[in-house]
Design an enzyme around this catalytic site. Structure first.
Site, PDB file in Angstrom:
ATOM      1  N   ASP A  95      43.918 107.744  -4.291  1.00 19.23           N
ATOM      2  CA  ASP A  95      44.798 108.864  -3.979  1.00 19.23           C
ATOM      3  C   ASP A  95      45.149 109.691  -5.213  1.00 19.23           C
ATOM      4  OD1 ASP A  95      46.292 106.830  -5.110  1.00 19.23           O
ATOM      5  OD2 ASP A  95      47.633 106.577  -3.413  1.00 19.23           O
ATOM      6  N   ASP A 127      57.292 100.374   1.904  1.00 18.69           N
ATOM      7  CA  ASP A 127      57.272 100.662   3.346  1.00 18.69           C
ATOM      8  C   ASP A 127      55.927 100.248   3.958  1.00 18.69           C
ATOM      9  OD1 ASP A 127      55.606 102.566   2.247  1.00 18.69           O
ATOM     10  OD2 ASP A 127      56.712 104.299   3.008  1.00 18.69           O
ATOM     11  N   HIS A 146      52.939 101.145   2.745  1.00 12.33           N
ATOM     12  CA  HIS A 146      51.833 102.092   2.586  1.00 12.33           C
ATOM     13  C   HIS A 146      50.713 101.515   1.722  1.00 12.33           C
ATOM     14  CE1 HIS A 146      54.084 104.114  -0.966  1.00 12.33           C
ATOM     15  NE2 HIS A 146      52.984 103.612  -1.490  1.00 12.33           N
ATOM     16  N   GLU A 151      51.255 106.504   4.761  1.00 13.98           N
ATOM     17  CA  GLU A 151      52.628 106.138   5.064  1.00 13.98           C
ATOM     18  C   GLU A 151      52.729 105.648   6.514  1.00 13.98           C
ATOM     19  OE1 GLU A 151      54.734 105.920   2.776  1.00 13.98           O
ATOM     20  OE2 GLU A 151      55.078 107.749   1.616  1.00 13.98           O
TER      21      GLU A 151
HETATM   22  C1  GLP Z   1      52.057 104.354  -5.124  1.00 10.34           C
HETATM   23  C2  GLP Z   1      50.551 104.363  -4.867  1.00 10.34           C
HETATM   24  C3  GLP Z   1      50.101 103.143  -4.115  1.00 10.34           C
HETATM   25  C4  GLP Z   1      50.705 101.894  -4.729  1.00 10.34           C
HETATM   26  C5  GLP Z   1      52.203 101.969  -4.624  1.00 10.34           C
HETATM   27  C6  GLP Z   1      52.923 100.737  -5.145  1.00 10.34           C
HETATM   28  O1  GLP Z   1      52.821 104.954  -4.146  1.00 10.34           O
HETATM   29  N1  GLP Z   1      50.109 105.539  -4.180  1.00 10.34           N
HETATM   30  O2  GLP Z   1      48.688 103.088  -4.125  1.00 10.34           O
HETATM   31  O3  GLP Z   1      50.216 100.748  -4.096  1.00 10.34           O
HETATM   32  O4  GLP Z   1      52.619 103.087  -5.371  1.00 10.34           O
HETATM   33  O5  GLP Z   1      53.138 100.827  -6.516  1.00 10.34           O
HETATM   34  P1  GLP Z   1      53.624  99.665  -7.448  1.00 10.34           P
HETATM   35  O6  GLP Z   1      52.451  98.802  -7.680  1.00 10.34           O
HETATM   36  O7  GLP Z   1      54.072 100.356  -8.696  1.00 10.34           O
HETATM   37  O8  GLP Z   1      54.746  98.967  -6.750  1.00 10.34           O
END
Ligand code: GLP
Length: 241
Positions: A67, A136, A138, A143
């Protein structure tokens, strides 16, 4: 699904790195699906160390990222392209032309997303997809929704996600409101999937995702249906599983 639990996130990173090492050794020009966020960082450090130690070779590997924030340039310090350069690509032998990240500045988002899917298809599909998980549920930026989006698309970011990611920006206002992300279908088409999740704050969502019903309201829950899915987590994240 397989669950690998480790006492610490560094140990979890080593377990995840073993999966990457296997896939890269089996096929030196494999296609990796890569992720951002804090969860993959220890894994990327481990992969960098393993290439330096001569255990793996990224020179023929190809990669497609999950992404990107809409509206951020590749050289914006909070863009996911920038993150990948800083945390992985600049330290390994992967060739720049073999790394793709959705273009946050695309003039026509739909055309860019369709071309992104086509590129992955032309490469022969993703051999190993790495995922983190949002609070959440995702995956990428898919989402909670009424359906599972199939292909790479533009998506609006929920408040909970913008707030979680605010820590990287100077204010909530600066956190983009939209992003481009691979679809759940793009992710599910990968031959193998590995998710890394660490810390107590992920325990609840891991339980909901993997011990509850498969529903688009918890996007990660669909991974229960993937034929080769591994969750690698530390004790704290695994505590409710
Ligand atoms: C972002 C990314 C996700 C990732 C998520 C969790 O929103 N788009 O791909 O999995 O964060 O991040 P973290 O690993 O910092 O908790």
């Amino acid at each position: 699904m397989k669950i690998l639990k480790a006492p610490t996130k560094e140990e979890a990173a080593r377990l995840a790195a073993d999966l990457f090492e296997d896939v890269i050794r089996e096929n030196p020009n494999c296609v990796l699906g890569l992720a951002t966020g804090s969860s993959p960082v220890p894994l990327y450090q481990e992969l960098i160390a393993r290439e330096k130690a001569g255990k793996i070779d990224f020179s023929a590997v190809r990669s497609a990222n999950l992404d990107e924030y809409k509206g951020l340039a590749p050289d914006h310090p909070q863009s996911y392209r920038y993150f990948m350069q800083e945390n992985l690509f600049d330290h390994i032998s992967i060739r720049p032309e073999n790394t793709i990240v959705p273009d946050g500045l695309a003039k026509d988002g739909e055309v860019m997303c369709a071309a992104y899917e086509e590129k992955i298809r032309a490469w022969g599909g993703i051999d190993l997809q790495l995922l983190g998980i949002g609070h959440d549920g995702h995956i990428g930026f898919n989402e909670p929704d009424t359906h599972f989006p199939r292909f790479t698309h533009e998506t609006a970011l929920l408040e909970i996600t913008r707030r979680a990611n605010q820590r990287f920006f100077s204010s909530l206002d600066e956190v983009p409101r939209a992003a481009y992300t691979m679809g759940v279908g793009t992710v599910m088409a990968a031959r193998r999937i590995v998710m890394v999740a660490n810390g107590e704050d992920k325990a609840e969502i891991l339980k909901k995702s993997f011990c509850g019903p498969v529903t688009p309201e918890v996007p990660a829950s669909i991974l229960q249906f993937h034929p080769d899915f591994t969750l690698v987590c530390d004790e704290a994240a695994a505590k409710l599983l």
